[in-house]
Every structure is written in C-alpha cells, then in structure tokens.
Design a protein around this motif. Structure first.
Motif, PDB file in Angstrom:
ATOM      1  N   THR A   1       1.739  13.427   7.837  1.00  0.00           N
ATOM      2  CA  THR A   1       0.875  14.073   6.836  1.00  0.00           C
ATOM      3  C   THR A   1      -0.248  13.150   6.388  1.00  0.00           C
ATOM      4  OG1 THR A   1       2.416  13.326   5.140  1.00  0.00           O
ATOM      5  CG2 THR A   1       2.679  15.585   5.921  1.00  0.00           C
ATOM      6  N   ARG A   2      -1.368  13.758   6.026  1.00  0.00           N
ATOM      7  CA  ARG A   2      -2.546  13.003   5.595  1.00  0.00           C
ATOM      8  C   ARG A   2      -2.283  12.298   4.254  1.00  0.00           C
ATOM      9  NH1 ARG A   2      -5.533  17.290   4.073  1.00  0.00           N
ATOM     10  NH2 ARG A   2      -4.940  16.942   1.913  1.00  0.00           N
ATOM     11  N   GLY A   3      -2.879  11.126   4.084  1.00  0.00           N
ATOM     12  CA  GLY A   3      -2.771  10.418   2.802  1.00  0.00           C
ATOM     13  C   GLY A   3      -2.152   9.034   2.960  1.00  0.00           C
ATOM     14  N   THR A   4      -1.851   8.431   1.818  1.00  0.00           N
ATOM     15  CA  THR A   4      -1.369   7.041   1.812  1.00  0.00           C
ATOM     16  C   THR A   4      -0.118   6.921   0.957  1.00  0.00           C
ATOM     17  OG1 THR A   4      -3.630   6.220   2.057  1.00  0.00           O
ATOM     18  CG2 THR A   4      -2.017   4.661   1.169  1.00  0.00           C
ATOM     19  N   GLU A   5       0.854   6.162   1.480  1.00  0.00           N
ATOM     20  CA  GLU A   5       2.044   5.823   0.695  1.00  0.00           C
ATOM     21  C   GLU A   5       2.068   4.311   0.530  1.00  0.00           C
ATOM     22  OE1 GLU A   5       6.910   6.338   0.620  1.00  0.00           O
ATOM     23  OE2 GLU A   5       5.791   7.199   2.288  1.00  0.00           O
ATOM     24  N   ILE A   6       2.169   3.876  -0.701  1.00  0.00           N
ATOM     25  CA  ILE A   6       2.286   2.434  -0.963  1.00  0.00           C
ATOM     26  C   ILE A   6       3.704   2.183  -1.444  1.00  0.00           C
ATOM     27  CG2 ILE A   6       1.486   0.552  -2.445  1.00  0.00           C
ATOM     28  CD1 ILE A   6      -1.294   1.751  -2.236  1.00  0.00           C
ATOM     29  N   ILE A   7       4.376   1.225  -0.783  1.00  0.00           N
ATOM     30  CA  ILE A   7       5.765   0.913  -1.145  1.00  0.00           C
ATOM     31  C   ILE A   7       5.805  -0.511  -1.697  1.00  0.00           C
ATOM     32  CG2 ILE A   7       8.154   0.751  -0.323  1.00  0.00           C
ATOM     33  CD1 ILE A   7       7.153   2.531   2.118  1.00  0.00           C
ATOM     34  N   LEU A   8       6.257  -0.614  -2.943  1.00  0.00           N
ATOM     35  CA  LEU A   8       6.381  -1.934  -3.572  1.00  0.00           C
ATOM     36  C   LEU A   8       7.850  -2.338  -3.565  1.00  0.00           C
ATOM     37  CD1 LEU A   8       3.697  -0.727  -4.722  1.00  0.00           C
ATOM     38  CD2 LEU A   8       4.087  -2.054  -6.770  1.00  0.00           C
ATOM     39  N   HIS A   9       8.147  -3.468  -2.950  1.00  0.00           N
ATOM     40  CA  HIS A   9       9.508  -4.036  -2.997  1.00  0.00           C
ATOM     41  C   HIS A   9       9.542  -4.916  -4.252  1.00  0.00           C
ATOM     42  CE1 HIS A   9      10.653  -2.851   1.191  1.00  0.00           C
ATOM     43  NE2 HIS A   9       9.339  -2.743   1.257  1.00  0.00           N
ATOM     44  N   ILE A  10      10.142  -4.364  -5.294  1.00  0.00           N
ATOM     45  CA  ILE A  10      10.022  -4.983  -6.624  1.00  0.00           C
ATOM     46  C   ILE A  10      10.745  -6.334  -6.677  1.00  0.00           C
ATOM     47  CG2 ILE A  10      10.567  -4.686  -9.097  1.00  0.00           C
ATOM     48  CD1 ILE A  10       8.323  -2.824  -8.141  1.00  0.00           C
ATOM     49  N   ALA A  11      10.037  -7.331  -7.232  1.00  0.00           N
ATOM     50  CA  ALA A  11      10.573  -8.697  -7.316  1.00  0.00           C
ATOM     51  C   ALA A  11      11.677  -8.773  -8.379  1.00  0.00           C
ATOM     52  CB  ALA A  11       9.441  -9.657  -7.681  1.00  0.00           C
TER      53      ALA A  11
ATOM     54  N   LYS B   1       7.048  -7.872  -1.725  1.00  0.00           N
ATOM     55  CA  LYS B   1       6.505  -7.376  -0.451  1.00  0.00           C
ATOM     56  C   LYS B   1       5.867  -6.021  -0.712  1.00  0.00           C
ATOM     57  CE  LYS B   1       8.959  -5.662   3.247  1.00  0.00           C
ATOM     58  NZ  LYS B   1       9.915  -5.730   4.366  1.00  0.00           N
ATOM     59  N   VAL B   2       4.738  -5.759  -0.056  1.00  0.00           N
ATOM     60  CA  VAL B   2       4.058  -4.465  -0.212  1.00  0.00           C
ATOM     61  C   VAL B   2       3.797  -3.871   1.165  1.00  0.00           C
ATOM     62  CG1 VAL B   2       2.001  -3.285  -1.087  1.00  0.00           C
ATOM     63  CG2 VAL B   2       2.958  -5.205  -2.372  1.00  0.00           C
ATOM     64  N   GLU B   3       4.082  -2.565   1.293  1.00  0.00           N
ATOM     65  CA  GLU B   3       3.789  -1.845   2.542  1.00  0.00           C
ATOM     66  C   GLU B   3       2.784  -0.732   2.256  1.00  0.00           C
ATOM     67  OE1 GLU B   3       7.327  -0.761   5.024  1.00  0.00           O
ATOM     68  OE2 GLU B   3       8.404  -1.386   3.212  1.00  0.00           O
ATOM     69  N   ILE B   4       1.913  -0.502   3.235  1.00  0.00           N
ATOM     70  CA  ILE B   4       1.026   0.659   3.173  1.00  0.00           C
ATOM     71  C   ILE B   4       1.284   1.485   4.430  1.00  0.00           C
ATOM     72  CG2 ILE B   4      -1.370   1.481   3.144  1.00  0.00           C
ATOM     73  CD1 ILE B   4      -2.187  -1.270   2.026  1.00  0.00           C
ATOM     74  N   ILE B   5       1.647   2.753   4.250  1.00  0.00           N
ATOM     75  CA  ILE B   5       1.774   3.673   5.389  1.00  0.00           C
ATOM     76  C   ILE B   5       0.714   4.735   5.165  1.00  0.00           C
ATOM     77  CG2 ILE B   5       3.280   5.254   6.656  1.00  0.00           C
ATOM     78  CD1 ILE B   5       5.662   3.658   5.354  1.00  0.00           C
ATOM     79  N   THR B   6      -0.252   4.839   6.068  1.00  0.00           N
ATOM     80  CA  THR B   6      -1.403   5.700   5.794  1.00  0.00           C
ATOM     81  C   THR B   6      -1.864   6.464   7.025  1.00  0.00           C
ATOM     82  OG1 THR B   6      -3.655   5.701   4.882  1.00  0.00           O
ATOM     83  CG2 THR B   6      -3.021   3.746   6.120  1.00  0.00           C
ATOM     84  N   LYS B   7      -2.266   7.705   6.819  1.00  0.00           N
ATOM     85  CA  LYS B   7      -2.836   8.520   7.909  1.00  0.00           C
ATOM     86  C   LYS B   7      -4.155   9.093   7.430  1.00  0.00           C
ATOM     87  CE  LYS B   7      -1.978  12.370  11.075  1.00  0.00           C
ATOM     88  NZ  LYS B   7      -2.648  11.723  12.211  1.00  0.00           N
ATOM     89  N   SER B   8      -5.209   8.854   8.196  1.00  0.00           N
ATOM     90  CA  SER B   8      -6.545   9.303   7.831  1.00  0.00           C
ATOM     91  C   SER B   8      -6.690  10.810   7.998  1.00  0.00           C
ATOM     92  CB  SER B   8      -7.571   8.588   8.730  1.00  0.00           C
ATOM     93  OG  SER B   8      -8.843   9.143   8.536  1.00  0.00           O
ATOM     94  N   HIS B   9      -7.676  11.396   7.289  1.00  0.00           N
ATOM     95  CA  HIS B   9      -7.997  12.822   7.479  1.00  0.00           C
ATOM     96  C   HIS B   9      -8.636  13.042   8.849  1.00  0.00           C
ATOM     97  CE1 HIS B   9     -11.839  11.126   6.160  1.00  0.00           C
ATOM     98  NE2 HIS B   9     -12.426  12.160   6.734  1.00  0.00           N
ATOM     99  N   LYS B  10      -9.128  11.929   9.465  1.00  0.00           N
ATOM    100  CA  LYS B  10      -9.667  12.017  10.823  1.00  0.00           C
ATOM    101  C   LYS B  10      -8.482  12.103  11.785  1.00  0.00           C
ATOM    102  CE  LYS B  10     -13.212   8.784   9.254  1.00  0.00           C
ATOM    103  NZ  LYS B  10     -13.563   7.357   9.253  1.00  0.00           N
ATOM    104  N   ASP B  11      -8.710  12.589  12.953  1.00  0.00           N
ATOM    105  CA  ASP B  11      -7.603  12.781  13.901  1.00  0.00           C
ATOM    106  C   ASP B  11      -7.281  11.467  14.598  1.00  0.00           C
ATOM    107  OD1 ASP B  11      -5.648  13.984  15.342  1.00  0.00           O
ATOM    108  OD2 ASP B  11      -6.977  14.864  16.845  1.00  0.00           O
ATOM    109  N   GLU B  12      -6.653  10.547  13.864  1.00  0.00           N
ATOM    110  CA  GLU B  12      -6.315   9.233  14.429  1.00  0.00           C
ATOM    111  C   GLU B  12      -4.891   8.870  14.027  1.00  0.00           C
ATOM    112  OE1 GLU B  12      -8.900   5.974  14.440  1.00  0.00           O
ATOM    113  OE2 GLU B  12     -10.742   7.141  14.182  1.00  0.00           O
TER     114      GLU B  12
END
Length: 636
Positions: free
Chosen positions: A164-174, A131-142
C-alpha cells in the motif's frame, strides 16, 4: 541491499540530538505526525493537479503501540518515497547543514532547541528510539523501500514488500524512554500537539452504538415493555478534530459553534467567554484564529499563556509573546499562521517585520470588534465592563493605536453606577468641575467604602466621582493627563474638596493670625512631624475638623511603582507621609484653642487625629487599642 554512511562527518550527531533535546524529547511525536501530515497533503495537491495518478480517498494517519515488541508505529497513506528519495531526503539533505548546526548549537542547544532545523525533524525519533525503520512505498509505480538505522551514522536500505502507498515509521523505543509505550502518554501527546491536525489521526479503536441497528421493543402478556440492548460496533478511534472552527468562514458559524469550540479548547473551563473575535486575513500575510474574552481576574499573570499558536493546524506553543500584543495575552483562543517565522525548535518566536504586522493587525481587529459590540448593545457592554476593563486599560497604556481607537468604547464608571465615554464625561462635568485656572478636574475614588466620607463631600457640591479601581489605574491616569488637553485627575481623598477643585471664592478664617500661630505650635507639639505635614485651612464650619490626605503625586508614584512603573524605587522606599488638614472654622478646633489646660488640649488633639486616622484606615495595633480604651473613658 545498500549499506552506507549518512552524509555527516561528525560522528556524534546522534548523542548530541539526544543530549540537547532531552528536556523536550516528547516533541518527536509532533514532528513525525507533522511529516506524515505533510506527506498526505502533498498527495492531495498532486492528485488535484493530475500529477499523481492515484485515488486520494480518505487517508488517515495511524499511531500504534506494540508494547511487547517495544515499538511505536506511525503510519500514513501519503505520497511515500522511492529508494532514491529515501537516499536523498533522509541520508543527505537532513544532514547537509549538520556541521554548521553543531558549531552554532553545541553550547546553547539545550536552551534553543534544534528540532525543525536542517530537516532534523525526522531525526528527533532518535531521542527516544535506539533503532528506527522506515518502510515506504511511493505513489509512483516503483518498489517499496526499507531503511534501517541504529543511531550510528550507518544505515541499510533494501527493497520491501509493502503493497500500500505511504510510509510507516517504526521506532524501537530505548530503555530510558519506555513511557512512550504507554497508551495514556501517547494519547496525552496527541491531544497536546495534534488535536486539530488537518488529517484524521487514528489511535486504537472504540465501541459505539451501531447507527444502523434499531432496538426492538416488545410487550409481555402483562403489557410490560422491554427494549433489547443496543448493538455495539467497533470503529476507529479518531483522536483529533481535522476541521476546527477557526478553519471555517465566520458566516458558516453560529454563536453555539464558537461556544462549543471554546469548551473543546478548555475542557476544564466552566465559565462561558464574554465574547469572541474571529480573525481571518490573507494579505499581506496569512492568519486565521479565534480570540475569546474570558472573565478577567485582577491577577494579570494568572491570565497569561492561554492562547495557543498553531502553524497549519500543528500546535507550536502557548507562549505567544511577540505575535500577540502583550495586553491581549490575557485573552484565550487560537492563532494559526503559516507565515509566522519560527526558529529551530518551532517554540521560540523571532521578532521580525512580519510578526510586527501581525501584532498590529490583531490590535486593530480587536479594537474594531470592541467598538462594534459597544455600538450594537451598549447596555450589555456596560455590564461586562468590570470583566474586560483590565485588558482595555492595559491596551490603552501599551499600544498607541489602540489608545486612539479606545476613545470610542473605553468607559469611565461613576460611584453611582453610571458609565461615561471620555467625551460624555468631560461634557457632564465641564460646568461644575472646572477650577479657577480653567482646568477640568476629574475626581475619582478607588474604594467606595474606604473613601465614603470624601465621596459624600464631593457629591454635596454636585461633583461627579468616578470609580477607578483596577491595579493599573495610576498609569492610565498619567497617560490621559499627558494626552488629553487641560484636564487633571484627583483622587477624592487627596485633599479637602475645596482644594481639589479650587474656585475663586475663598472662605474667611474665624481665627486671627495670632490664634493660628498658637494653634500651629500646639499641633506640632503633639502630632509626629515624621508622619504628618500640618496645614491650617479655612473651610465650611460643618466640614470635618481634622482631615488626613495623601499627596496625589506621591501616592500615585508609589502605586505605579507597585504595578511595574520601572525606575521609581525612590518613591517605593520613602516612608508613608500624609497631610493633616485642620479646619480653622470648626467648632472643635476653636475649643482646642480656648481650652485652658495643656493636658486637655493635647487629649483633644490626639483624639481628633485618631478619629481622622480611623476614617482612613490608618489606626492599627497598639494605637487602635489605646484609642478605644481612651474613648470609653471619655464616654464615662
């Protein structure tokens, strides 16, 4: 919350990713960090042109292992994405070419690799994650977005509370990939692929001495000094060097900077390189890099695959065939070019026009550097010649442009340790080593000890003998003979010295024609014709009675075939044939003819032949044992 299907009509894309890339699944980390780097550099660009109204600061990329939760996190502080951008870039674009891709690669995917094709870099995560998750916040005000996918074409997309701005990718390792939850494994991969990425990469923390703390020293009543221990502080463990030497201008670097970078590239290499070449070009293509000449061995294959290829500081491969001319693949160092076309896996290079231009640029640059080193300090260059000659000779053989330029610095050493350029050599030997047909004969030896007596015969006549002992020398000689006018090379043991450089003055034989016929018959009765061709020659009376030589052409063809002369197997399979030159003016040969008994004649011939074979290293095994035994009996 949005639920949906990834824009792909082929249900089995994820199993295919896993199956095709199983042999190369570790590169998922390179791809995800590469994406994080791109996102960070993109933010840098947007802030520099005023499009992103945020502070760029000093962003880092962090890699974290959560062993208990069986998760691997890759966190950046780059541009980030809005929910709309996640929908567009992750769900649609990545798979826009999926069907075409499957048709193309379903049979050959395992060999070609697919990462980096059709935006599949991010999806390489599914090679190791269930399973893969992406938690991300744009530099734009959204608002931030949270995307989840379990390796089926279904995904969920919902708002997130990331501040906080940027992206976190979470890998649920198989279950079959738990090695990627080990610190040592991740550190190894980061060092392999991301050692010189342009953004600092944090992996854990480390203890260092506090630079702001000065330990106090006190004295006791006896005057004994005690210094308090250093104060330790915990800092981020930055695993990479974001500003490696090749990204700097040559004017900003000293010799010690190049040496320390060499040690950074090859921590297990204890010998210093002989010299370096800094590559820096921005037209007609972009290319930077540093190449080092290490000490060479004669095993050319051992030397290969030491140059590392990068694309914008991301490690791609250490198989640089096609980019670097083959003769330079024995060097070490780094080449970095955003213009090198890489196919789907970033690992296999496609030979096209741009690559050929890069290859010829590198050839020219190396030749120019060698010429300047030679001109600046010839004595030092001569000292290094044995360690670099194999590369230069190989270059002269394989690259026409390099061959032309090499006239200025390629050296031809003599058996006495003198070094000539080709022009200096021909000027030195012209007067004495030109034969009766006005051809200049260049004499050479390949082994000073084994060919000692032949070298001495040549030197007695005032001839110069080169020492050419690299494994490809036969090929090089052939090349020089076909490109330089009116010269030929002859190995010093290829014939009697008077035959190697034939002059007008001929020596008269002491034997009559009748005696010569008698001698010829005698010799042929004793000497095996399948191994030796007998030649009667009138030479100086003090020259050896029997001399064994191997015809230059035959020996050279065999040598060329051994070092990949292609298509010459006919020579390799032929039995070893030698010429036996018998000096008709020698006292011993005169004695052989005048000896009355056949038995004694045969013994003298056998003994003389064995002595000649011994001098050429051709007497071995039982024949050598018999020779020694017979020699002792003759002494008695």
């Amino acid at each position: 919350m949005t639920k949906g299907n990834i824009n792909v009509s082929v249900e089995n894309i994820f199993p295919l990713i896993k199956k095709f890339l199983y042999s190369d699944h570790e590169i998922f980390l390179r791809e995800l960090i590469s994406n994080a780097t791109d996102a960070t550099l993109k933010l840098k660009h947007l802030t520099s042109i005023g499009e992103a109204k945020v502070e760029y600061g000093n962003p880092i990329i962090e890699v974290k292992i959560d062993k208990e939760g069986k998760k691997l996190h890759i966190i950046d502080q780059g541009v980030g994405m809005t929910a709309e951008e996640v929908e567009k870039y992750i769900n649609q674009i990545a798979f826009s070419g999926a069907e075409e891709f499957l048709d193309k690669y379903k049979d050959s995917g395992k060999d070609t690799g697919i990462i980096g094709h059709f935006g599949l870099g991010f999806y390489s995560a599914f090679m190791v994650a269930e399973k893969v998750e992406i938690i991300t916040k744009s530099h734009k005000d959204e608002p931030a977005a949270h995307w989840t996918c379990d390796g089926s074409p279904e995904f969920t997309l919902e708002p997130a509370d990331k501040e906080t701005r940027g992206t976190e990718i979470i890998l649920h390792i198989a279950e079959d990939s738990t090695e990627f939850l080990e610190d040592a494994k991740i550190r190894e991969l980061l060092m392999k692929y991301n050692k010189f990425m342009p953004i600092p990469i944090k992996f854990g923390t480390k203890e260092i001495n506090d630079p702001e703390f000065t330990p106090k020293t006190t004295k006791d009543k006896d005057g004994k000094e005690t210094t308090e221990p250093h104060k330790q502080i915990t800092v981020d463990n930055i695993i990479n060097n974001p500003n490696p030497a090749w990204t700097k201008q040559p004017t900003d670097l000293k010799d010690e900077d190049y040496s320390s970078f060499y040690r950074e590239l090859y921590p297990m290499q204890f010998e210093e390189p002989l010299f370096h070449i800094h590559l820096n070009v921005d037209y007609p293509f972009n290319l930077t890099g540093i190449l080092y000449f290490p000490k060479m061995t004669t095993d050319m294959n051992m030397q290969k695959d030491k140059i590392q290829l990068y694309q914008n500081q991301v490690f791609v491969t250490d198989n640089v065939e096609g980019i670097v001319p083959e003769f330079l693949t024995m060097l070490r160092g780094v080449i970095d070019s955003p213009d090198i076309p890489l196919n789907v896996s970033r690992s296999y290079l496609q030979a096209d026009g741009a690559v050929k231009k890069i290859s010829s640029y590198i050839t020219r640059k190396v030749a120019d550097k060698l010429k300047s080193l030679f001109n600046a300090n010839r004595e030092d260059f001569e000292k290094k010649w044995d360690d670099i000659k194999i590369v230069i000779e190989y270059g002269m053989l394989s690259e026409e442009k390099f061959f032309e330029k090499a006239d200025a610095f390629a050296l031809y050493p003599t058996v006495d340790g003198k070094y000539y350029t080709f022009e200096e050599l021909t000027n030195a030997i012209k007067a004495k080593q030109t034969d009766k047909d006005d051809k200049m004969v260049i004499l050479y030896a390949s082994n000073k000890d084994e060919q000692h007596s032949y070298i001495q015969s040549a030197k007695a006549k005032g001839y110069e003998v080169l020492l050419l002992d690299s494994p490809i020398v036969s090929h090089l000689i052939q090349k020089l003979e076909t490109t330089k006018e009116n010269i030929s090379f002859a190995r010093v043991d290829g014939d009697h010295i008077d035959n190697l450089i034939k002059k007008d003055d001929t020596t008269i034989s002491k034997l009559s024609d009748e005696e010569k016929t008698k001698l010829d018959e005698l010799l042929k009765e004793v000497i095996p014709s399948e191994k030796f061709t007998v030649q009667l020659e009138a030479m100086d009376s003090d020259a050896s009675p029997f001399i064994i030589t191997q015809p230059e052409f035959m020996r050279r063809m065999k040598e060329m075939q051994q070092t990949g002369g292609g298509g010459m197997n006919m020579f390799g399979n032929m039995p070893e044939m030698y010429n036996l030159i018998v000096n008709t003016n020698s006292e011993l040969v005169g004695e052989i003819i005048s000896t009355k008994t056949k038995k004694k004649q045969e013994r003298l011939i056998t003994q003389s032949l064995d002595l000649a074979r011994l001098s050429q290293g051709l007497l071995k095994g039982e024949e050598l044992t018999n020779f020694i035994k017979r020699s002792y009996e003759m002494i008695k």
